[in-house]
Design an enzyme around this catalytic site. Sequence first.
Site, PDB file in Angstrom:
ATOM      1  N   ASP A   6      57.249  68.962  38.453  1.00  0.00           N
ATOM      2  CA  ASP A   6      56.962  70.253  39.064  1.00  0.00           C
ATOM      3  C   ASP A   6      55.754  70.079  39.971  1.00  0.00           C
ATOM      4  OD1 ASP A   6      57.235  73.322  39.067  1.00  0.00           O
ATOM      5  OD2 ASP A   6      55.131  73.008  38.571  1.00  0.00           O
ATOM      6  N   GLU A  25      61.754  69.321  42.802  1.00  0.00           N
ATOM      7  CA  GLU A  25      62.404  70.506  43.329  1.00  0.00           C
ATOM      8  C   GLU A  25      62.602  70.299  44.824  1.00  0.00           C
ATOM      9  OE1 GLU A  25      60.437  74.288  41.484  1.00  0.00           O
ATOM     10  OE2 GLU A  25      59.021  72.634  41.579  1.00  0.00           O
ATOM     11  N   CYS A  43      63.327  79.239  30.129  1.00  0.00           N
ATOM     12  CA  CYS A  43      62.778  78.563  28.957  1.00  0.00           C
ATOM     13  C   CYS A  43      63.478  77.225  28.760  1.00  0.00           C
ATOM     14  CB  CYS A  43      62.947  79.432  27.707  1.00  0.00           C
ATOM     15  SG  CYS A  43      62.457  78.571  26.206  1.00  0.00           S
ATOM     16  N   CYS A  63      65.426  77.206  25.010  1.00  0.00           N
ATOM     17  CA  CYS A  63      66.603  78.029  24.711  1.00  0.00           C
ATOM     18  C   CYS A  63      67.353  78.488  25.953  1.00  0.00           C
ATOM     19  CB  CYS A  63      66.208  79.233  23.843  1.00  0.00           C
ATOM     20  SG  CYS A  63      65.264  80.463  24.743  1.00  0.00           S
ATOM     21  N   CYS A 118      57.893  81.813  24.751  1.00  0.00           N
ATOM     22  CA  CYS A 118      59.228  82.392  24.644  1.00  0.00           C
ATOM     23  C   CYS A 118      59.418  82.943  23.236  1.00  0.00           C
ATOM     24  CB  CYS A 118      60.270  81.315  24.962  1.00  0.00           C
ATOM     25  SG  CYS A 118      61.952  81.920  24.886  1.00  0.00           S
ATOM     26  N   CYS A 165      61.755  82.342  21.369  1.00  0.00           N
ATOM     27  CA  CYS A 165      62.331  81.305  20.513  1.00  0.00           C
ATOM     28  C   CYS A 165      61.232  80.438  19.880  1.00  0.00           C
ATOM     29  CB  CYS A 165      63.309  80.423  21.294  1.00  0.00           C
ATOM     30  SG  CYS A 165      62.523  79.302  22.447  1.00  0.00           S
ATOM     31  N   ASP A 216      53.635  74.818  34.005  1.00  0.00           N
ATOM     32  CA  ASP A 216      54.156  73.816  34.928  1.00  0.00           C
ATOM     33  C   ASP A 216      54.979  72.756  34.211  1.00  0.00           C
ATOM     34  OD1 ASP A 216      52.883  75.197  36.934  1.00  0.00           O
ATOM     35  OD2 ASP A 216      51.078  73.952  36.871  1.00  0.00           O
TER      36      ASP A 216
HETATM   37 ZN   LIG Z   1      63.028  80.040  24.613  1.00  0.00          ZN
END
Ligand SMILES: [Zn+2]
Length: 282
Positions: free
Chosen positions: A107, A191, A242, A245, A260, A262, A269
């Site tokens: 990133d 990217e 994320c 998940c 997150c 989860c 980053d």
């Molecule tokens: Zn997640």
Amino acid sequence: MQQVLRRLQQAYAAFFKRGYGFPRFRAAARYHAATFRFGDGLSLRKDGRLGIVGVPGGIKAVWHRKLPKDATIATAIVTRQQGKWYVVFSVEAAFADACGTGTVGIDLGLNSLVATSDGEIIPAPRYARRAHTAQRRRQRALARCQRGSRRRLKAKARLAAASAKIARQRRDHLHKLSRSLVSRYQGIAFEDLNLTGLKKGMLARSVHDAAWSTLVQFVRFKAASAGAEVVLVDPRGTSQTCPSCGAIKPKALKERQHRCTCGCVLDRDVAAAKIVHRRAFG
Ligand SMILES: [Zn+2]
């Protein structure tokens, strides 16, 4: 005179090859390089000094790296840039760079120049930003000078020398960073950024200073000579997803952490780098 003729020959050969753009007149003030065939006017001494015909004694040189062991030097280009002299050797050598193993997603950012999917974070050095105040002072000094004056020439040279120094620092950092990436990984994903918008906006100076495209370019050619692969992926939503998940987790630019539901907590980053990695290598 031999050099001038060789250059002329080169300019015409290039013109006929591309089919347009007649070679233009080159004023003496724009003439900063001399190309030697190695051993013909320019030689290398055992103590690392350069010998140039017509210049008495050996010329001391700072070597930024050693020549490869089995190298034969083909040509040497002597240039002068901002009052400093450089020699560039083109070398024929039978060596291959080695690349590492494994894959990595990267990133590119402004706070951290590079965050990898392995959790490594390299801060952006911001060379231009650090020198900004001094550069503005030099720019003002130049603007105040009278056109055509000797002082103006000097002010211009000072500004150019300082700009060149910033550019050198930036390139040096990017060369070392790209080398370290290629020597550690075999597959490197970035990217596929479209920078035209960013380069005009509020962050323009930081974006320019980070020089992402130069970094990608450096990694590309180093990867090519080492047998590594560079993959560019769709940049959409990399920082909003994320990595553990796959849920979409929008966050503002100032949020530096990815949290997150989860239970996945990561540097923002690094989370984005993991998404880049997954998009490129599955
Ligand atoms: Zn997640």
